[in-house]
Design a protein around this motif. Structure first.
Motif, short mmCIF file in Angstrom:
data_model
loop_
_atom_site.label_atom_id
_atom_site.label_comp_id
_atom_site.label_asym_id
_atom_site.label_seq_id
_atom_site.Cartn_x
_atom_site.Cartn_y
_atom_site.Cartn_z
N ASP A 59 0.80 -1.22 0.00
CA ASP A 59 0.00 0.00 0.00
C ASP A 59 0.84 1.28 0.00
O ASP A 59 0.40 2.33 0.45
CB ASP A 59 -0.97 0.00 1.19
N THR A 60 2.05 1.19 -0.51
CA THR A 60 2.88 2.38 -0.66
C THR A 60 2.37 3.20 -1.84
O THR A 60 2.14 2.66 -2.93
CB THR A 60 4.35 2.00 -0.90
N ILE A 61 2.17 4.49 -1.63
CA ILE A 61 1.69 5.36 -2.71
C ILE A 61 2.85 6.23 -3.21
O ILE A 61 3.79 6.52 -2.47
CB ILE A 61 0.51 6.24 -2.26
N PRO A 62 2.81 6.64 -4.47
CA PRO A 62 3.90 7.46 -5.03
C PRO A 62 4.12 8.73 -4.22
O PRO A 62 3.17 9.38 -3.76
CB PRO A 62 3.42 7.77 -6.45
N GLU A 63 5.39 9.12 -4.07
CA GLU A 63 5.74 10.27 -3.24
C GLU A 63 5.12 11.56 -3.77
O GLU A 63 4.65 12.40 -3.00
CB GLU A 63 7.26 10.41 -3.19
N GLU A 64 5.11 11.73 -5.09
CA GLU A 64 4.55 12.95 -5.67
C GLU A 64 3.05 13.07 -5.39
O GLU A 64 2.53 14.14 -5.08
CB GLU A 64 4.80 12.99 -7.18
N LEU A 65 2.34 11.92 -5.48
CA LEU A 65 0.91 11.92 -5.19
C LEU A 65 0.67 12.23 -3.72
O LEU A 65 -0.25 12.97 -3.36
CB LEU A 65 0.30 10.56 -5.54
N GLU A 66 1.52 11.70 -2.87
CA GLU A 66 1.40 11.96 -1.43
C GLU A 66 1.51 13.46 -1.14
O GLU A 66 0.72 14.02 -0.36
CB GLU A 66 2.49 11.19 -0.68
N LYS A 67 2.46 14.13 -1.78
CA LYS A 67 2.66 15.57 -1.56
C LYS A 67 1.44 16.37 -2.00
O LYS A 67 1.01 17.32 -1.32
CB LYS A 67 3.90 16.05 -2.32
N ILE A 68 0.87 15.98 -3.13
CA ILE A 68 -0.31 16.70 -3.65
C ILE A 68 -1.50 16.52 -2.72
O ILE A 68 -2.19 17.48 -2.36
CB ILE A 68 -0.65 16.20 -5.07
N LEU A 69 -1.76 15.28 -2.29
CA LEU A 69 -2.94 14.99 -1.47
C LEU A 69 -2.87 15.63 -0.09
O LEU A 69 -3.88 16.06 0.46
CB LEU A 69 -3.13 13.48 -1.34
N LYS A 70 -1.67 15.74 0.45
CA LYS A 70 -1.53 16.31 1.79
C LYS A 70 -1.86 17.81 1.83
O LYS A 70 -2.09 18.37 2.89
CB LYS A 70 -0.11 16.06 2.32
N LYS A 71 -1.87 18.44 0.66
CA LYS A 71 -2.21 19.87 0.62
C LYS A 71 -3.69 20.11 0.88
O LYS A 71 -4.09 21.21 1.27
CB LYS A 71 -1.84 20.44 -0.76
N SER A 72 -4.52 19.08 0.69
CA SER A 72 -5.97 19.26 0.86
C SER A 72 -6.56 18.34 1.93
O SER A 72 -7.75 18.06 1.91
CB SER A 72 -6.68 19.00 -0.48
N GLY A 73 -5.72 17.89 2.85
CA GLY A 73 -6.24 17.02 3.89
C GLY A 73 -5.13 16.18 4.48
O GLY A 73 -3.99 16.64 4.59
N GLN A 74 -5.47 14.96 4.85
CA GLN A 74 -4.49 14.10 5.51
C GLN A 74 -4.63 12.67 4.98
O GLN A 74 -5.74 12.20 4.72
CB GLN A 74 -4.74 14.13 7.02
N ILE A 75 -3.48 12.00 4.84
CA ILE A 75 -3.49 10.59 4.43
C ILE A 75 -3.30 9.74 5.68
O ILE A 75 -2.37 9.97 6.46
CB ILE A 75 -2.36 10.30 3.42
N VAL A 76 -4.18 8.78 5.86
CA VAL A 76 -4.13 7.94 7.05
C VAL A 76 -4.24 6.47 6.66
O VAL A 76 -4.77 6.13 5.60
CB VAL A 76 -5.26 8.28 8.06
N THR A 77 -3.74 5.62 7.54
CA THR A 77 -3.92 4.18 7.40
C THR A 77 -4.95 3.74 8.43
O THR A 77 -4.83 4.06 9.61
CB THR A 77 -2.60 3.42 7.64
N LEU A 78 -5.98 3.05 7.97
CA LEU A 78 -7.04 2.57 8.85
C LEU A 78 -6.93 1.05 8.99
O LEU A 78 -6.89 0.34 7.99
CB LEU A 78 -8.42 2.93 8.29
N SER A 79 -6.87 0.59 10.23
CA SER A 79 -6.81 -0.84 10.50
C SER A 79 -8.12 -1.29 11.14
O SER A 79 -8.53 -0.73 12.16
CB SER A 79 -5.63 -1.17 11.42
N PHE A 80 -8.75 -2.29 10.55
CA PHE A 80 -10.02 -2.81 11.04
C PHE A 80 -9.79 -4.21 11.59
O PHE A 80 -9.35 -5.10 10.86
CB PHE A 80 -11.06 -2.87 9.92
N ILE A 81 -10.08 -4.41 12.85
CA ILE A 81 -9.84 -5.70 13.49
C ILE A 81 -11.16 -6.36 13.87
O ILE A 81 -12.02 -5.72 14.49
CB ILE A 81 -8.97 -5.54 14.75
N GLY A 82 -11.31 -7.64 13.54
CA GLY A 82 -12.48 -8.40 13.98
C GLY A 82 -13.78 -7.75 13.55
O GLY A 82 -13.99 -7.44 12.38
N ASN A 83 -14.68 -7.51 14.51
CA ASN A 83 -15.99 -6.96 14.21
C ASN A 83 -15.94 -5.58 13.60
O ASN A 83 -16.83 -5.18 12.85
CB ASN A 83 -16.85 -6.92 15.49
N ALA A 84 -14.88 -4.82 13.92
CA ALA A 84 -14.77 -3.47 13.36
C ALA A 84 -14.69 -3.50 11.85
O ALA A 84 -15.05 -2.56 11.17
CB ALA A 84 -13.55 -2.75 13.94
#
Length: 344
Positions: free
Chosen positions: A247-272
């Protein structure tokens, strides 16, 4: 069941001393499948050979069922070793012996009566699904079948523990999956504790209850498998988890997206993993999620899902969404160059 207390192992040669294990402490509980993972040279093989004293520690204690192996007489140590079966990467089968003989000969050498030998060989060949191969020779078997014979041979001594030294490393993916399913069945139905070492994260993912990560002769992280997947603390652990989640995203895309919000990793365990968490926060807050990558995998006892998401919106709205996701049982971490750090 098995306990390593402050184990240090130094190999002495004429040219230099090599410290293979450095103050390692580990407790393998009865009835569990415990994995030790690490890259080549981490000290895994030395550690598992320490469990039955094939290698003796330079310092520290090795306990089995509360009894210190390092203080036992040779006779008592041999008795203890019979309660610990061992499976190797290279199978170690007698080429000139049939499948039946490969299992029967070690039993004969330990004094098991002939009638009982036959009963045990047939019993454990049936468990591993090779009763019809009793009269075959190793050269007539596939790699997976050879490993099943090795497992039956180890089980025939009716051990309390199975020590697995890279037991699936020489096998193709489909055969590996079948062998792991067999080991899980043995643990579940026979109640045998399993300690295994591996450099393959899919092995840990599939059957282990707990795991320890080794590096340079030390344990750098240990705990439940689900905790390692959802919140790895060390760089090595993160690399192992990342090997299953590309799930590594290109560095250039990361820089662009961070200008309009935040990139996060969501982990869902079990029932969640079954809750529409993203949809819920989208309705509640002024944020617009875009899924950049995602995957869900089945651990031994529960599913684990992982998404990399861009949350578009103001900092305050994003933080509120993160807090709400956390309250819903989702583990939220800030995405950073393929690694993560906590947010909120």
């Amino acid at each position: 069941m098995i306990e390593f207390k402050n184990i240090t192992k130094v190999f002495h040669t004429k040219s230099k001393d090599t410290k293979a294990l450095d103050d390692v402490s580990l407790h393998v509980k009865k009835g569990t499948i415990f994995g030790v993972i690490g890259y080549s040279g981490a000290g895994k093989s030395t550690l598992i050979r320490m469990a039955n004293l094939l290698e003796k520690p330079t310092k520290g204690q090795v306990l089995f069922n509360g009894n210190e192996l390092t203080k036992m007489s040779r006779g008592n140590l041999n008795i203890a070793r019979q309660k610990m079966g061992m499976i190797f990467q290279s199978f170690n089968l007698l080429k000139t012996g049939t499948v039946y003989e490969n299992i029967a000969i070690p039993l004969k050498l330990t004094g098991v009566p002939k009638k009982e030998i036959k009963e045990r060989v047939n019993k454990y060949l049936e468990i591993v699904g090779l009763l019809d191969k009793a009269n075959a020779y190793p050269a007539q078997l596939s790699g997976g079948q050879k490993q099943r014979v090795a497992i039956a041979r180890a089980l025939a001594h009716e051990p309390e523990v199975l020590l697995c030294d890279e037991a699936t490393s020489a096998l193709d993916p489909d055969t590996t999956e079948a062998i792991l399913a067999l080991l899980s069945k043995i643990n579940r139905e026979l109640g045998i504790t399993i300690l295994l070492i591996t450099h393959e994260m899919n092995v840990v993912q599939s059957i282990c209850d707990e795991v320890a990560v080794m590096e340079n002769g030390r344990i750098i992280e240990q705990g439940r498998v689900i905790d390692l997947f959802s919140q790895p603390k060390t760089g090595t652990a993160k690399r192992f988890v990342q090997s299953l989640f590309n799930d590594t995203i290109p560095e250039e895309l990361e820089k662009i997206l961070k200008k309009s919000g935040q990139i996060v990793t969501l982990s869902f365990i079990g029932n969640a993993s079954g809750k529409p968490a993203l949809a819920m926060v989208t309705k509640k807050f002024d944020v617009y999620p875009s899924i950049l990558s995602g995957n869900i995998t089945q651990l031994k006892d529960e599913p684990y899902g992982r998404l990399v998401v861009h949350l578009e919106g103001s900092s305050s709205e994003v933080e509120k969404a993160v807090e709400d996701l956390t309250a819903l049982g989702v583990i939220v971490e800030r995405y950073k160059d393929g690694g993560d750090s906590h947010v909120g």
